[in-house]
Design a protein around this motif. Structure first.
Motif, PDB file in Angstrom:
ATOM      1  N   ASP A  90      51.019  12.926   1.907  1.00  0.00           N
ATOM      2  CA  ASP A  90      51.745  14.122   2.370  1.00  0.00           C
ATOM      3  C   ASP A  90      50.824  15.018   3.168  1.00  0.00           C
ATOM      4  O   ASP A  90      51.190  15.557   4.205  1.00  0.00           O
ATOM      5  CB  ASP A  90      52.256  14.946   1.177  1.00  0.00           C
ATOM      6  CG  ASP A  90      53.463  14.297   0.544  1.00  0.00           C
ATOM      7  OD1 ASP A  90      54.026  13.370   1.160  1.00  0.00           O
ATOM      8  OD2 ASP A  90      53.829  14.712  -0.576  1.00  0.00           O
ATOM      9  N   ARG A 146      51.045  16.147   7.036  1.00  0.00           N
ATOM     10  CA  ARG A 146      51.237  17.570   7.293  1.00  0.00           C
ATOM     11  C   ARG A 146      50.096  18.147   8.125  1.00  0.00           C
ATOM     12  O   ARG A 146      50.310  18.957   9.012  1.00  0.00           O
ATOM     13  CB  ARG A 146      51.326  18.294   5.953  1.00  0.00           C
ATOM     14  CG  ARG A 146      51.975  19.643   6.030  1.00  0.00           C
ATOM     15  CD  ARG A 146      52.170  20.225   4.650  1.00  0.00           C
ATOM     16  NE  ARG A 146      50.920  20.298   3.918  1.00  0.00           N
ATOM     17  CZ  ARG A 146      50.734  19.829   2.694  1.00  0.00           C
ATOM     18  NH1 ARG A 146      51.716  19.231   2.053  1.00  0.00           N
ATOM     19  NH2 ARG A 146      49.565  19.950   2.098  1.00  0.00           N
ATOM     20  N   VAL A 163      56.699  27.656  12.832  1.00  0.00           N
ATOM     21  CA  VAL A 163      57.522  27.203  11.705  1.00  0.00           C
ATOM     22  C   VAL A 163      56.773  26.352  10.673  1.00  0.00           C
ATOM     23  O   VAL A 163      56.864  26.622   9.472  1.00  0.00           O
ATOM     24  CB  VAL A 163      58.795  26.467  12.211  1.00  0.00           C
ATOM     25  CG1 VAL A 163      59.388  25.563  11.152  1.00  0.00           C
ATOM     26  CG2 VAL A 163      59.831  27.484  12.656  1.00  0.00           C
ATOM     27  N   PRO A 164      55.991  25.341  11.099  1.00  0.00           N
ATOM     28  CA  PRO A 164      55.348  24.505  10.068  1.00  0.00           C
ATOM     29  C   PRO A 164      54.395  25.292   9.173  1.00  0.00           C
ATOM     30  O   PRO A 164      54.094  24.867   8.062  1.00  0.00           O
ATOM     31  CB  PRO A 164      54.562  23.462  10.886  1.00  0.00           C
ATOM     32  CG  PRO A 164      55.201  23.471  12.235  1.00  0.00           C
ATOM     33  CD  PRO A 164      55.713  24.862  12.449  1.00  0.00           C
ATOM     34  N   MET A 221      54.935  28.498   8.233  1.00  0.00           N
ATOM     35  CA  MET A 221      55.592  29.609   7.532  1.00  0.00           C
ATOM     36  C   MET A 221      55.492  29.510   6.012  1.00  0.00           C
ATOM     37  O   MET A 221      55.227  30.509   5.359  1.00  0.00           O
ATOM     38  CB  MET A 221      57.036  29.747   7.993  1.00  0.00           C
ATOM     39  CG  MET A 221      57.068  30.375   9.384  1.00  0.00           C
ATOM     40  SD  MET A 221      58.740  30.576   9.992  1.00  0.00           S
ATOM     41  CE  MET A 221      58.395  31.369  11.583  1.00  0.00           C
ATOM     42  N   PRO A 222      55.656  28.289   5.426  1.00  0.00           N
ATOM     43  CA  PRO A 222      55.562  28.240   3.959  1.00  0.00           C
ATOM     44  C   PRO A 222      54.195  28.686   3.439  1.00  0.00           C
ATOM     45  O   PRO A 222      54.090  29.191   2.329  1.00  0.00           O
ATOM     46  CB  PRO A 222      55.779  26.751   3.636  1.00  0.00           C
ATOM     47  CG  PRO A 222      56.418  26.175   4.842  1.00  0.00           C
ATOM     48  CD  PRO A 222      55.974  26.989   6.008  1.00  0.00           C
ATOM     49  N   ARG A 223      53.164  28.502   4.239  1.00  0.00           N
ATOM     50  CA  ARG A 223      51.816  28.860   3.782  1.00  0.00           C
ATOM     51  C   ARG A 223      51.432  30.286   4.150  1.00  0.00           C
ATOM     52  O   ARG A 223      50.394  30.777   3.756  1.00  0.00           O
ATOM     53  CB  ARG A 223      50.792  27.892   4.382  1.00  0.00           C
ATOM     54  CG  ARG A 223      50.722  26.581   3.641  1.00  0.00           C
ATOM     55  CD  ARG A 223      49.956  25.544   4.416  1.00  0.00           C
ATOM     56  NE  ARG A 223      50.797  24.914   5.419  1.00  0.00           N
ATOM     57  CZ  ARG A 223      50.347  24.088   6.361  1.00  0.00           C
ATOM     58  NH1 ARG A 223      49.067  23.838   6.446  1.00  0.00           N
ATOM     59  NH2 ARG A 223      51.190  23.535   7.210  1.00  0.00           N
ATOM     60  N   GLY A 224      52.252  30.905   4.978  1.00  0.00           N
ATOM     61  CA  GLY A 224      51.950  32.277   5.377  1.00  0.00           C
ATOM     62  C   GLY A 224      51.249  32.317   6.714  1.00  0.00           C
ATOM     63  O   GLY A 224      50.444  31.442   7.043  1.00  0.00           O
ATOM     64  N   LYS A 237      48.592  22.771  14.380  1.00  0.00           N
ATOM     65  CA  LYS A 237      47.749  22.418  13.237  1.00  0.00           C
ATOM     66  C   LYS A 237      46.461  21.722  13.665  1.00  0.00           C
ATOM     67  O   LYS A 237      45.690  21.287  12.833  1.00  0.00           O
ATOM     68  CB  LYS A 237      48.534  21.546  12.261  1.00  0.00           C
ATOM     69  CG  LYS A 237      49.133  20.297  12.878  1.00  0.00           C
ATOM     70  CD  LYS A 237      49.848  19.480  11.807  1.00  0.00           C
ATOM     71  CE  LYS A 237      51.236  19.088  12.237  1.00  0.00           C
ATOM     72  NZ  LYS A 237      51.898  18.174  11.311  1.00  0.00           N
TER      73      LYS A 237
END
Ligand code: ADP
Ligand code: MG
Length: 224
Positions: free
Chosen positions: A78, A82, A106-107, A109-112, A157
């Protein structure tokens, strides 16, 4: 470097076995820009899903930068997908309510988010020629511009590997050529290994290497 050793992949469609890849062995240099070409159904997309760790081969080995993907735990895999792989698909998959900068972010956003990432997103959009479209939403952008946002999103990333599956498949050939130009531009800046599946022969001059696949086997390998 990406190393493929006698990679096969058989899909099961009901009772029928489809041998999508029938034994591919090759190596791809780190930082190179590669094309994969071949007729529809020849196994090109399957190959990308194996290299990107989205699926596992039926037999054989896929080794990316020294890591045998089959030896990774689910969690490591994963993380590989990612953090190390940027995917670009034929459909741009942008979120319609977000502007260009937010779509690139967007990718993350979950991590801030932080100011550094935002700055980097803007820089990437500038590299793909969209410095003047930062606050436009997808429906305010042309198809080529939307795909350039998707390219910037894949690059944020700082992936070691960029995998693009017919990224210009929904664009006219002139727009497609432009999108390729920008893909080359971001490749020059950060030097990920790039593998692009494409149908359009007009793009093929700009890469380092062209792998041809036919019936799930390598049918040609040219340095361009
Ligand atoms: P390409 O991208 O070159 O068009 P694909 O890799 O998508 O080819 O497909 C190779 C072959 O495998 C095709 O015959 C296709 O129908 C089959 N195939 C691909 N994905 C699946 C799947 N999930 N289930 C069954 N067959 C599949
Ligand atoms: Mg395909």
């Amino acid at each position: 470097m990406i190393e493929l050793y006698d990679v096969t992949r058989t899909h099961l469609a009901g009772e029928t076995e489809v041998r999508a890849l029938r034994g591919i062995t090759t190596t791809i240099e780190s930082g190179s820009f590669n094309f994969v070409v071949g007729p529809s159904g020849s196994g090109k997309s399957t190959l990308l899903t194996l290299v990107g760790g989205l699926e596992e081969p039926t037999s054989g080995r896929v080794v990316v930068e020294g890591r045998d993907l089959a030896a990774l735990s689910g969690r490591e895999r994963d993380r590989f997908r990612r953090e190390d792989v940027g995917f670009v698909f034929q459909s741009f998959n942008l979120l319609r309510n977000l502007d260009a900068v937010s779509n690139v972010l967007v990718p993350f956003m979950p991590r801030g988010l932080d100011a550094g990432l935002r700055k980097r997103a803007v820089e990437l959009l500038e590299q793909v020629g969209l410095g003047h479209r930062l606050d436009h939403r997808p429906n305010q952008l042309s198809g080529g511009e939307q795909q350039r946002v998707a390219i910037a999103r894949a690059l944020l990333k700082e992936p070691k590997l960029v995998l693009a599956d017919e990224p210009t498949g929904e664009l006219d050939s002139e727009t497609g050529r432009e999108v390729f130009g920008y893909l080359r531009n971001v490749h020059r800046q950060s030097r990920p290994t790039v593998i692009v599946v494409t149908h359009d022969p007009a793009h093929l001059e700009v890469g380092d290497r062209r792998l041809r696949i036919k019936d799930g086997q390598l049918d040609g390998d040219e340095v361009i």
